[in-house]
Design a protein around this motif. Structure first.
Motif, PDB file in Angstrom:
ATOM      1  N   ASN A 197      44.814  42.483  37.636  1.00  0.00           N
ATOM      2  CA  ASN A 197      44.141  43.470  36.802  1.00  0.00           C
ATOM      3  C   ASN A 197      43.010  44.212  37.510  1.00  0.00           C
ATOM      4  OD1 ASN A 197      45.666  42.937  34.394  1.00  0.00           O
ATOM      5  ND2 ASN A 197      44.576  40.995  34.238  1.00  0.00           N
ATOM      6  N   ALA A 198      42.906  44.036  38.814  1.00  0.00           N
ATOM      7  CA  ALA A 198      41.815  44.663  39.563  1.00  0.00           C
ATOM      8  C   ALA A 198      42.204  46.055  40.051  1.00  0.00           C
ATOM      9  CB  ALA A 198      41.423  43.789  40.744  1.00  0.00           C
ATOM     10  N   TYR A 199      41.232  46.952  39.971  1.00  0.00           N
ATOM     11  CA  TYR A 199      41.402  48.317  40.458  1.00  0.00           C
ATOM     12  C   TYR A 199      40.866  48.434  41.888  1.00  0.00           C
ATOM     13  CZ  TYR A 199      42.225  49.709  35.573  1.00  0.00           C
ATOM     14  OH  TYR A 199      42.723  49.840  34.306  1.00  0.00           O
ATOM     15  N   HIS A 200      40.911  49.655  42.415  1.00  0.00           N
ATOM     16  CA  HIS A 200      40.298  49.941  43.705  1.00  0.00           C
ATOM     17  C   HIS A 200      38.787  49.700  43.587  1.00  0.00           C
ATOM     18  CE1 HIS A 200      40.411  51.618  47.688  1.00  0.00           C
ATOM     19  NE2 HIS A 200      39.450  52.479  47.408  1.00  0.00           N
ATOM     20  N   ALA A 201      38.167  49.321  44.708  1.00  0.00           N
ATOM     21  CA  ALA A 201      36.707  49.101  44.783  1.00  0.00           C
ATOM     22  C   ALA A 201      36.243  47.946  43.903  1.00  0.00           C
ATOM     23  CB  ALA A 201      35.937  50.372  44.422  1.00  0.00           C
ATOM     24  N   PHE A 202      37.085  46.937  43.727  1.00  0.00           N
ATOM     25  CA  PHE A 202      36.752  45.860  42.795  1.00  0.00           C
ATOM     26  C   PHE A 202      35.571  44.997  43.231  1.00  0.00           C
ATOM     27  CE2 PHE A 202      40.341  43.984  45.294  1.00  0.00           C
ATOM     28  CZ  PHE A 202      39.701  42.873  45.815  1.00  0.00           C
ATOM     29  N   ASP A 209      34.766  53.532  37.116  1.00  0.00           N
ATOM     30  CA  ASP A 209      35.584  54.691  36.757  1.00  0.00           C
ATOM     31  C   ASP A 209      37.061  54.299  36.722  1.00  0.00           C
ATOM     32  OD1 ASP A 209      36.403  57.248  36.191  1.00  0.00           O
ATOM     33  OD2 ASP A 209      36.030  58.052  38.203  1.00  0.00           O
ATOM     34  N   PRO A 210      37.436  53.384  35.798  1.00  0.00           N
ATOM     35  CA  PRO A 210      38.816  52.918  35.777  1.00  0.00           C
ATOM     36  C   PRO A 210      39.835  54.021  35.510  1.00  0.00           C
ATOM     37  CG  PRO A 210      37.606  52.139  33.850  1.00  0.00           C
ATOM     38  CD  PRO A 210      36.599  52.707  34.781  1.00  0.00           C
ATOM     39  N   LYS A 211      39.434  55.096  34.823  1.00  0.00           N
ATOM     40  CA  LYS A 211      40.368  56.196  34.576  1.00  0.00           C
ATOM     41  C   LYS A 211      40.850  56.830  35.881  1.00  0.00           C
ATOM     42  CE  LYS A 211      38.857  57.513  29.942  1.00  0.00           C
ATOM     43  NZ  LYS A 211      38.316  58.600  29.086  1.00  0.00           N
ATOM     44  N   HIS A 212      40.002  56.743  36.902  1.00  0.00           N
ATOM     45  CA  HIS A 212      40.374  57.270  38.210  1.00  0.00           C
ATOM     46  C   HIS A 212      40.649  56.142  39.211  1.00  0.00           C
ATOM     47  CE1 HIS A 212      38.374  60.789  36.378  1.00  0.00           C
ATOM     48  NE2 HIS A 212      39.294  61.448  37.046  1.00  0.00           N
ATOM     49  N   GLY A 213      40.874  54.935  38.669  1.00  0.00           N
ATOM     50  CA  GLY A 213      41.345  53.844  39.505  1.00  0.00           C
ATOM     51  C   GLY A 213      40.283  53.064  40.253  1.00  0.00           C
ATOM     52  N   ARG A 214      38.980  53.272  39.943  1.00  0.00           N
ATOM     53  CA  ARG A 214      37.904  52.550  40.628  1.00  0.00           C
ATOM     54  C   ARG A 214      37.106  51.763  39.588  1.00  0.00           C
ATOM     55  NH1 ARG A 214      33.863  54.377  42.727  1.00  0.00           N
ATOM     56  NH2 ARG A 214      33.793  53.305  44.732  1.00  0.00           N
ATOM     57  N   ALA A 215      36.985  50.453  39.764  1.00  0.00           N
ATOM     58  CA  ALA A 215      36.212  49.652  38.821  1.00  0.00           C
ATOM     59  C   ALA A 215      35.867  48.298  39.419  1.00  0.00           C
ATOM     60  CB  ALA A 215      36.984  49.448  37.514  1.00  0.00           C
ATOM     61  N   TYR A 216      34.640  47.878  39.159  1.00  0.00           N
ATOM     62  CA  TYR A 216      34.211  46.553  39.599  1.00  0.00           C
ATOM     63  C   TYR A 216      34.913  45.481  38.783  1.00  0.00           C
ATOM     64  CZ  TYR A 216      31.085  42.583  40.499  1.00  0.00           C
ATOM     65  OH  TYR A 216      30.573  41.360  40.851  1.00  0.00           O
ATOM     66  N   ASP A 217      35.310  44.409  39.436  1.00  0.00           N
ATOM     67  CA  ASP A 217      35.945  43.272  38.771  1.00  0.00           C
ATOM     68  C   ASP A 217      35.235  42.013  39.246  1.00  0.00           C
ATOM     69  OD1 ASP A 217      37.736  40.977  38.345  1.00  0.00           O
ATOM     70  OD2 ASP A 217      39.203  42.482  37.702  1.00  0.00           O
ATOM     71  N   PRO A 218      34.351  41.431  38.420  1.00  0.00           N
ATOM     72  CA  PRO A 218      33.553  40.295  38.892  1.00  0.00           C
ATOM     73  C   PRO A 218      34.381  39.089  39.311  1.00  0.00           C
ATOM     74  CG  PRO A 218      33.266  40.623  36.517  1.00  0.00           C
ATOM     75  CD  PRO A 218      34.004  41.809  37.038  1.00  0.00           C
ATOM     76  N   LEU A 219      35.507  38.843  38.653  1.00  0.00           N
ATOM     77  CA  LEU A 219      36.326  37.689  39.022  1.00  0.00           C
ATOM     78  C   LEU A 219      36.985  37.907  40.384  1.00  0.00           C
ATOM     79  CD1 LEU A 219      37.491  34.926  38.383  1.00  0.00           C
ATOM     80  CD2 LEU A 219      39.342  36.068  37.136  1.00  0.00           C
ATOM     81  N   ALA A 220      37.616  39.072  40.568  1.00  0.00           N
ATOM     82  CA  ALA A 220      38.247  39.362  41.856  1.00  0.00           C
ATOM     83  C   ALA A 220      37.205  39.383  42.969  1.00  0.00           C
ATOM     84  CB  ALA A 220      38.989  40.693  41.793  1.00  0.00           C
ATOM     85  N   ASP A 221      36.025  39.901  42.672  1.00  0.00           N
ATOM     86  CA  ASP A 221      34.949  39.932  43.662  1.00  0.00           C
ATOM     87  C   ASP A 221      34.566  38.514  44.075  1.00  0.00           C
ATOM     88  OD1 ASP A 221      32.792  40.708  45.256  1.00  0.00           O
ATOM     89  OD2 ASP A 221      31.430  40.893  43.551  1.00  0.00           O
ATOM     90  N   ARG A 222      34.331  37.648  43.104  1.00  0.00           N
ATOM     91  CA  ARG A 222      33.883  36.292  43.425  1.00  0.00           C
ATOM     92  C   ARG A 222      34.971  35.477  44.101  1.00  0.00           C
ATOM     93  NH1 ARG A 222      30.623  33.807  38.370  1.00  0.00           N
ATOM     94  NH2 ARG A 222      30.468  32.083  39.881  1.00  0.00           N
ATOM     95  N   LEU A 223      36.206  35.613  43.649  1.00  0.00           N
ATOM     96  CA  LEU A 223      37.302  34.852  44.263  1.00  0.00           C
ATOM     97  C   LEU A 223      37.532  35.295  45.713  1.00  0.00           C
ATOM     98  CD1 LEU A 223      39.902  34.703  41.354  1.00  0.00           C
ATOM     99  CD2 LEU A 223      38.552  32.805  42.250  1.00  0.00           C
ATOM    100  N   SER A 224      37.523  36.601  45.950  1.00  0.00           N
ATOM    101  CA  SER A 224      37.758  37.087  47.309  1.00  0.00           C
ATOM    102  C   SER A 224      36.605  36.706  48.232  1.00  0.00           C
ATOM    103  CB  SER A 224      37.981  38.603  47.315  1.00  0.00           C
ATOM    104  OG  SER A 224      36.873  39.303  46.784  1.00  0.00           O
ATOM    105  N   TRP A 225      35.374  36.706  47.717  1.00  0.00           N
ATOM    106  CA  TRP A 225      34.236  36.325  48.552  1.00  0.00           C
ATOM    107  C   TRP A 225      34.266  34.829  48.863  1.00  0.00           C
ATOM    108  CZ3 TRP A 225      31.332  38.633  51.775  1.00  0.00           C
ATOM    109  CH2 TRP A 225      30.108  38.068  52.213  1.00  0.00           C
TER     110      TRP A 225
END
Length: 240
Positions: A197-202, A209-225
């Motif tokens: 469910n993660a967009y670009h720039a998660f 700006d999820p309408k244009h495909g960019r949105a922060y995703d705290p779960l994807a951010d924390r898991l990837s880090w």
């Protein structure tokens, strides 16, 4: 946020202006190159290098454009990216120049370096790996995965880790599949994590700006880090 040391790297007649964060304690330390998104070296990258320094790494946020330019105006950003986009040879050479600059630092254990890249920076670190960049690992976060110069068999020295969003409009599933096939054919050591469910720039807290495909995703951010810290610990501090 900490004060950073300015580092100038020359490439193709351009003065590239990076920023360096140092850990506490005596070195030499393992080190990480951090490559910005298409906007340039901004607040998010400064936070990343501060966090890495807190984990005990020398962290260098590179400037791929020159003069430390930064803009969020897409019409301006296009001019920044144009000389590099799709130019595998130039991207690899510029990454190589930064790698050499980091290796030369007295605080750095020259044989224990990794590279992280975000969006455009993800493309940069993947190109560096494809070209045989002598780093232990590269990590791409929501990076562009396509290339005009796929890795040759046996060329990739780094462990390649890719974190990508399932809703990223810039990285369709076909690109993920093509990268996987490329890395297998190259006999690389790799992993790909896809966050449905993660967009670009998660990873960027300012992305909204999820309408244009960019949105922060705290779960994807924390898991990837968390995955990245484990990888860096094994590859830069361990025996691997």
């Amino acid at each position: 946020m900490s004060e950073f040391e300015i580092v100038i790297c020359e490439h193709e007649g351009r003065a590239l202006r990076g920023e360096l964060a140092l850990p506490s304690g005596a070195g030499p330390h393992p080190a990480v190159l951090v490559v910005h998104n298409a906007f340039g070296l901004g607040t998010h990258m400064r936070q990343v290098i501060a966090d890495l320094a807190g984990e005990g790494y020398v962290a260098l946020a590179v400037d791929m454009y020159g003069d430390g330019v930064y803009s969020e105006d897409e019409s301006v950003v296009g001019g920044f990216v144009a000389p590099l986009w799709g130019n595998s040879e130039r991207l690899r050479a510029r990454m190589g120049a930064w790698h050499e600059a980091l290796k030369a630092r007295p605080e750095v254990a020259a044989d224990r370096i990794a590279a992280l890249g975000y969006c455009f920076g993800g493309m940069c670190v993947l190109e560096f790996a494809r070209g045989g960049g002598d780093v232990r690992a590269v990590v791409s976060y929501h990076g562009i995965l396509t290339t005009g110069a796929p890795a040759a068999r046996g060329a990739v020295k780094a462990h390649v880790a890719v974190h990508t969003g399932g809703r990223d409009p810039h990285v369709p599933a076909t690109d993920v599949a093509a990268l996987r096939a490329e890395l297998i054919a190259a006999e690389a050591d790799w992993q790909i994590a896809e966050y449905a469910n993660a967009y670009h720039a998660f990873t960027d807290p300012a992305a909204d700006d999820p309408k244009h495909g960019r949105a922060y995703d705290p779960l994807a951010d924390r898991l990837s880090w968390a995955s990245t810290l484990a990888l860096l610990d094994l590859k830069l501090r361990g025996a691997q």
